[in-house]
Enzyme design. Structure first.
Site, PDB file in Angstrom:
ATOM      1  N   ASN A 179       0.933 -80.002  -8.458  1.00 26.46           N
ATOM      2  CA  ASN A 179       2.405 -80.221  -9.273  1.00 26.46           C
ATOM      3  C   ASN A 179       2.004 -78.857 -10.234  1.00 26.46           C
ATOM      4  O   ASN A 179       1.722 -79.531 -11.151  1.00 26.46           O
ATOM      5  CB  ASN A 179       2.692 -81.364  -9.951  1.00 26.46           C
ATOM      6  CG  ASN A 179       3.896 -81.683 -11.013  1.00 26.46           C
ATOM      7  OD1 ASN A 179       4.190 -80.924 -11.404  1.00 26.46           O
ATOM      8  ND2 ASN A 179       3.315 -82.646 -11.689  1.00 26.46           N
TER       9      ASN A 179
ATOM     10  N   LYS B  74       3.881 -78.395 -12.514  1.00 34.65           N
ATOM     11  CA  LYS B  74       5.253 -78.474 -14.196  1.00 34.65           C
ATOM     12  C   LYS B  74       5.433 -77.366 -14.488  1.00 34.65           C
ATOM     13  O   LYS B  74       6.141 -76.030 -13.565  1.00 34.65           O
ATOM     14  CB  LYS B  74       3.622 -78.451 -14.882  1.00 34.65           C
ATOM     15  CG  LYS B  74       2.980 -80.050 -14.263  1.00 34.65           C
ATOM     16  CD  LYS B  74       2.258 -80.659 -14.881  1.00 34.65           C
ATOM     17  CE  LYS B  74       1.658 -81.942 -14.657  1.00 34.65           C
ATOM     18  NZ  LYS B  74       0.518 -82.944 -15.295  1.00 34.65           N
TER      19      LYS B  74
ATOM     20  N   GLU C 139       5.294 -87.624 -17.457  1.00 32.07           N
ATOM     21  CA  GLU C 139       5.971 -86.715 -18.136  1.00 32.07           C
ATOM     22  C   GLU C 139       7.547 -86.406 -18.217  1.00 32.07           C
ATOM     23  O   GLU C 139       8.193 -86.754 -18.979  1.00 32.07           O
ATOM     24  CB  GLU C 139       5.538 -85.080 -17.642  1.00 32.07           C
ATOM     25  CG  GLU C 139       4.161 -85.239 -18.301  1.00 32.07           C
ATOM     26  CD  GLU C 139       3.271 -84.018 -17.091  1.00 32.07           C
ATOM     27  OE1 GLU C 139       4.309 -83.164 -16.977  1.00 32.07           O
ATOM     28  OE2 GLU C 139       2.078 -84.511 -16.847  1.00 32.07           O
TER      29      GLU C 139
ATOM     30  N   SER D 144      -7.042 -85.291 -13.473  1.00 38.04           N
ATOM     31  CA  SER D 144      -7.734 -84.157 -13.527  1.00 38.04           C
ATOM     32  C   SER D 144      -8.093 -84.690 -11.869  1.00 38.04           C
ATOM     33  O   SER D 144      -9.641 -84.583 -12.004  1.00 38.04           O
ATOM     34  CB  SER D 144      -8.720 -85.246 -15.118  1.00 38.04           C
ATOM     35  OG  SER D 144      -8.112 -84.787 -15.653  1.00 38.04           O
TER      36      SER D 144
ATOM     37  N   GLU E  45      -0.468 -92.847 -11.211  1.00 37.77           N
ATOM     38  CA  GLU E  45      -0.974 -91.736 -11.996  1.00 37.77           C
ATOM     39  C   GLU E  45      -1.709 -92.344 -13.655  1.00 37.77           C
ATOM     40  O   GLU E  45      -0.370 -91.952 -13.790  1.00 37.77           O
ATOM     41  CB  GLU E  45      -0.763 -90.014 -11.693  1.00 37.77           C
ATOM     42  CG  GLU E  45      -0.049 -89.281 -10.771  1.00 37.77           C
ATOM     43  CD  GLU E  45       0.336 -88.294 -10.726  1.00 37.77           C
ATOM     44  OE1 GLU E  45       0.161 -86.889 -10.906  1.00 37.77           O
ATOM     45  OE2 GLU E  45       1.358 -88.046 -12.089  1.00 37.77           O
TER      46      GLU E  45
ATOM     47  N   GLY F 169      -3.936 -83.942 -17.572  1.00 44.06           N
ATOM     48  CA  GLY F 169      -4.455 -83.354 -17.597  1.00 44.06           C
ATOM     49  C   GLY F 169      -5.525 -83.456 -19.306  1.00 44.06           C
ATOM     50  O   GLY F 169      -5.812 -82.294 -20.069  1.00 44.06           O
TER      51      GLY F 169
ATOM     52  N   HIS G 195       7.508 -89.145 -12.686  1.00 52.47           N
ATOM     53  CA  HIS G 195       6.508 -88.962 -13.286  1.00 52.47           C
ATOM     54  C   HIS G 195       6.305 -88.632 -14.528  1.00 52.47           C
ATOM     55  O   HIS G 195       7.162 -89.332 -15.210  1.00 52.47           O
ATOM     56  CB  HIS G 195       6.399 -87.122 -13.092  1.00 52.47           C
ATOM     57  CG  HIS G 195       5.073 -86.049 -13.449  1.00 52.47           C
ATOM     58  ND1 HIS G 195       5.155 -86.109 -14.916  1.00 52.47           N
ATOM     59  CD2 HIS G 195       3.982 -86.460 -12.391  1.00 52.47           C
ATOM     60  CE1 HIS G 195       3.507 -85.889 -14.790  1.00 52.47           C
ATOM     61  NE2 HIS G 195       3.024 -85.746 -13.429  1.00 52.47           N
TER      62      HIS G 195
HETATM   63  P1  13P Z   1      -3.865 -83.398 -13.726  1.00 53.40           P
HETATM   64  O1  13P Z   1      -4.269 -82.529 -12.246  1.00 53.40           O
HETATM   65  O2  13P Z   1      -3.224 -81.183 -14.750  1.00 53.40           O
HETATM   66  O3  13P Z   1      -4.697 -83.678 -14.349  1.00 53.40           O
HETATM   67  O4  13P Z   1      -2.124 -82.912 -13.323  1.00 53.40           O
HETATM   68  C1  13P Z   1      -2.038 -84.449 -12.493  1.00 53.40           C
HETATM   69  C2  13P Z   1      -0.459 -85.034 -12.582  1.00 53.40           C
HETATM   70  O5  13P Z   1       0.035 -84.768 -13.416  1.00 53.40           O
HETATM   71  C3  13P Z   1      -0.321 -84.269 -11.432  1.00 53.40           C
HETATM   72  O6  13P Z   1       1.637 -84.681 -11.380  1.00 53.40           O
END
Ligand code: 13P
Length: 252
Positions: A9, A11, A98, A214, A168, A174, A96
């Site tokens: 992903n 983003k 976010e 992560s 997640e 992140g 997601h």
């Molecule tokens: P990270 O791997 O950067 O923690 O992000 C995870 C994520 O949100 C994948 O959709």
């Protein structure tokens, strides 16, 4: 065996040049593995370009990071399921954290998106997960169950088999703070149980449940060794082909 899915992903990262470099490096080092699919989700302006780059690569698919839940019309700034499909995507990430927390998407909206994605023969990657304070308050099970229960009753067993669930935990996204394998496995097992309760164990045993938060080369092998963890949805460590290739080549 359940299909394993390692997904990138990206983003809101990577321009056309970065995408080209990534795919060139990825495809130079990639060897398709049995039962392992690779999914890459670039930002929407690059979906078609990514699909062209992935064309012909065995078990490499493209996903959109989001889409709207209407066929077409006056929805400025949104993309439709048929556009996602038309760009060559097989998957679409929905719900997601976010989208839920920055853009205020509700369980109800996400359920509508899942349903319409399935109508267009897209495979939704349905993201669920609790916030840190919810975990600390002992509410993980409650949160994850209610996120799933907003969607599951609207699906047929066949539709459920086309859905990928991504757990997640929001506090692990992140932050560099991965859930321990035990913490992740506990929730994955719970998720499979909820799917089993709704559709029976046979269906539940076939649904791919990814972990996200992560994930990196240092922890992928331990995560993938857990019985109910069937893949990873990866942000940061998916941006460079070298580290993403290491994730695809997790040890079994
Ligand atoms: P990270 O791997 O950067 O923690 O992000 C995870 C994520 O949100 C994948 O959709």
């Amino acid at each position: 065996m359940r299909e394993k899915i390692i997904a990138a992903n990206w983003k809101m990262n990577h321009l056309a040049e970065d995408l080209k470099k990534f795919f060139t490096e990825l495809l130079a080092g990639y060897k398709a593995r049995e039962e392992v699919s690779v999914v890459i989700a670039p930002a929407s302006p690059y979906l078609a370009r990514a699909a062209e780059m992935a064309d012909g690569a065995e078990r490499v698919f493209i996903a959109a990071q989001n889409m709207y839940c209407e066929k077409s019309g006056a929805f400025t700034g949104e993309i439709s399921p048929s556009m996602v499909k038309d760009c060559g995507c097989r998957y679409v990430i929905l719900g997601h954290s976010e989208r839920r927390h920055i853009f205020g998407e509700t369980d109800e909206l996400i359920a509508r998106k899942v349903k319409i994605a399935l109508n267009y023969r897209l495979n939704p990657i349905l993201c669920i997960g609790e916030l840190l304070e919810e975990r600390e308050d002992g509410k993980t099970e409650e949160v994850v169950s209610s996120q799933l229960n907003a969607v599951l009753p609207q699906l047929s067993p066949e539709e459920m088999l086309s859905v990928v669930v991504a757990y997640e935990p929001v506090w692990a996204i992140g932050t560099g703070r991965t859930a321990t394998v035990e913490q992740a496995e506990e929730v994955h097992h719970l998720v499979r149980g909820i799917i089993g309760g709704a559709f029976g164990d046979e269906v539940a045993q076939r649904v791919t449940i990814q972990y996200g938060g992560s994930v990196k080369p240092e922890n992928i092998d331990q995560l993938m060794a857990a019985p109910d963890i069937d893949g990873a949805l990866v942000g940061g460590a998916s941006l460079a082909a070298e580290s993403f290739l290491r994730l695809i080549n997790f040890k079994q």
